[in-house]
Write a protein that holds these residues in place. Structure first.
Motif, short mmCIF file in Angstrom:
data_model
loop_
_atom_site.label_atom_id
_atom_site.label_comp_id
_atom_site.label_asym_id
_atom_site.label_seq_id
_atom_site.Cartn_x
_atom_site.Cartn_y
_atom_site.Cartn_z
N ASP A 35 3.62 -1.67 13.31
CA ASP A 35 4.84 -0.86 13.41
C ASP A 35 5.03 -0.01 12.16
OD1 ASP A 35 5.37 -1.97 15.88
OD2 ASP A 35 6.84 -3.42 15.12
N LEU A 36 4.83 -0.61 10.99
CA LEU A 36 5.00 0.11 9.73
C LEU A 36 3.91 1.18 9.56
CD1 LEU A 36 6.55 0.53 7.16
CD2 LEU A 36 5.26 -1.35 6.12
N ILE A 37 2.70 0.86 9.96
CA ILE A 37 1.60 1.83 9.89
C ILE A 37 1.97 3.08 10.70
CG2 ILE A 37 -0.74 2.27 10.75
CD1 ILE A 37 -1.37 -0.68 9.87
N LYS A 38 2.50 2.86 11.88
CA LYS A 38 2.88 3.99 12.74
C LYS A 38 4.06 4.76 12.16
CE LYS A 38 1.20 1.98 17.04
NZ LYS A 38 1.56 1.36 18.32
N SER A 39 5.09 4.05 11.73
CA SER A 39 6.29 4.74 11.24
C SER A 39 6.05 5.46 9.92
CB SER A 39 7.46 3.76 11.12
OG SER A 39 7.22 2.82 10.11
N ALA A 40 5.13 4.95 9.10
CA ALA A 40 4.84 5.57 7.81
C ALA A 40 3.67 6.55 7.89
CB ALA A 40 4.55 4.49 6.77
N SER A 41 3.12 6.73 9.08
CA SER A 41 1.98 7.64 9.30
C SER A 41 0.80 7.31 8.38
CB SER A 41 2.41 9.10 9.11
OG SER A 41 3.40 9.44 10.04
N ILE A 42 0.50 6.04 8.28
CA ILE A 42 -0.66 5.60 7.50
C ILE A 42 -1.88 5.62 8.41
CG2 ILE A 42 -1.69 3.65 6.28
CD1 ILE A 42 1.16 2.90 5.39
N CYS A 100 0.84 -1.21 0.00
CA CYS A 100 0.00 0.00 0.00
C CYS A 100 0.87 1.25 0.00
CB CYS A 100 -0.91 0.02 1.23
SG CYS A 100 -2.13 -1.30 1.25
N PHE A 101 1.88 1.26 0.85
CA PHE A 101 2.75 2.42 0.98
C PHE A 101 3.46 2.72 -0.33
CE2 PHE A 101 6.86 4.36 1.94
CZ PHE A 101 6.45 5.48 2.63
N TYR A 102 4.04 1.71 -0.94
CA TYR A 102 4.79 1.92 -2.18
C TYR A 102 3.89 2.27 -3.37
CZ TYR A 102 8.93 0.52 0.33
OH TYR A 102 9.95 0.46 1.23
#
Length: 96
Positions: A36-43, A14-16
């Motif tokens: 963790d990725l949701i938080k770090s990528a501000s999703i 999703c991010f990419y």
């Protein structure tokens, strides 16, 4: 319908693809790596059963796009819910 699982790989995809908002079904389990990725990528994650959060997000999008008619915003919300339910409760990612 069974529970779906959101993995780190799902969030990376999703991010990419440029998505910054992820709509998930009420039965989705978010794995720790994905969280963790949701938080770090501000999703932003919005559960489809959370009417308050869904409506607030839609209002923000309407205002951002110059739509100020509340009835029209509510109609758009109905259409979004219908489309998402047609996807069978699967998770949906969108650009913010």
């Amino acid at each position: 319908m069974g529970k779906s699982v959101l993995t780190k790989k799902d969030v990376e995809k999703c991010f990419y693809e440029g998505s910054r908002v992820l709509f998930i079904s009420k039965d989705t389990i978010i794995l720790p790596g994905a969280m963790d990725l949701i938080k770090s990528a501000s999703i932003k994650v919005i559960r489809l059963d959370d009417d308050y959060e869904l409506k607030n997000y839609l209002e923000k999008v309407c205002i951002k796009n110059g739509i100020t008619d509340e009835k029209l915003c509510n109609k758009i919300l109905e259409l979004i819910r219908k489309k998402l339910s047609e996807k069978g409760g699967k998770n949906v990612a969108v650009e913010d």
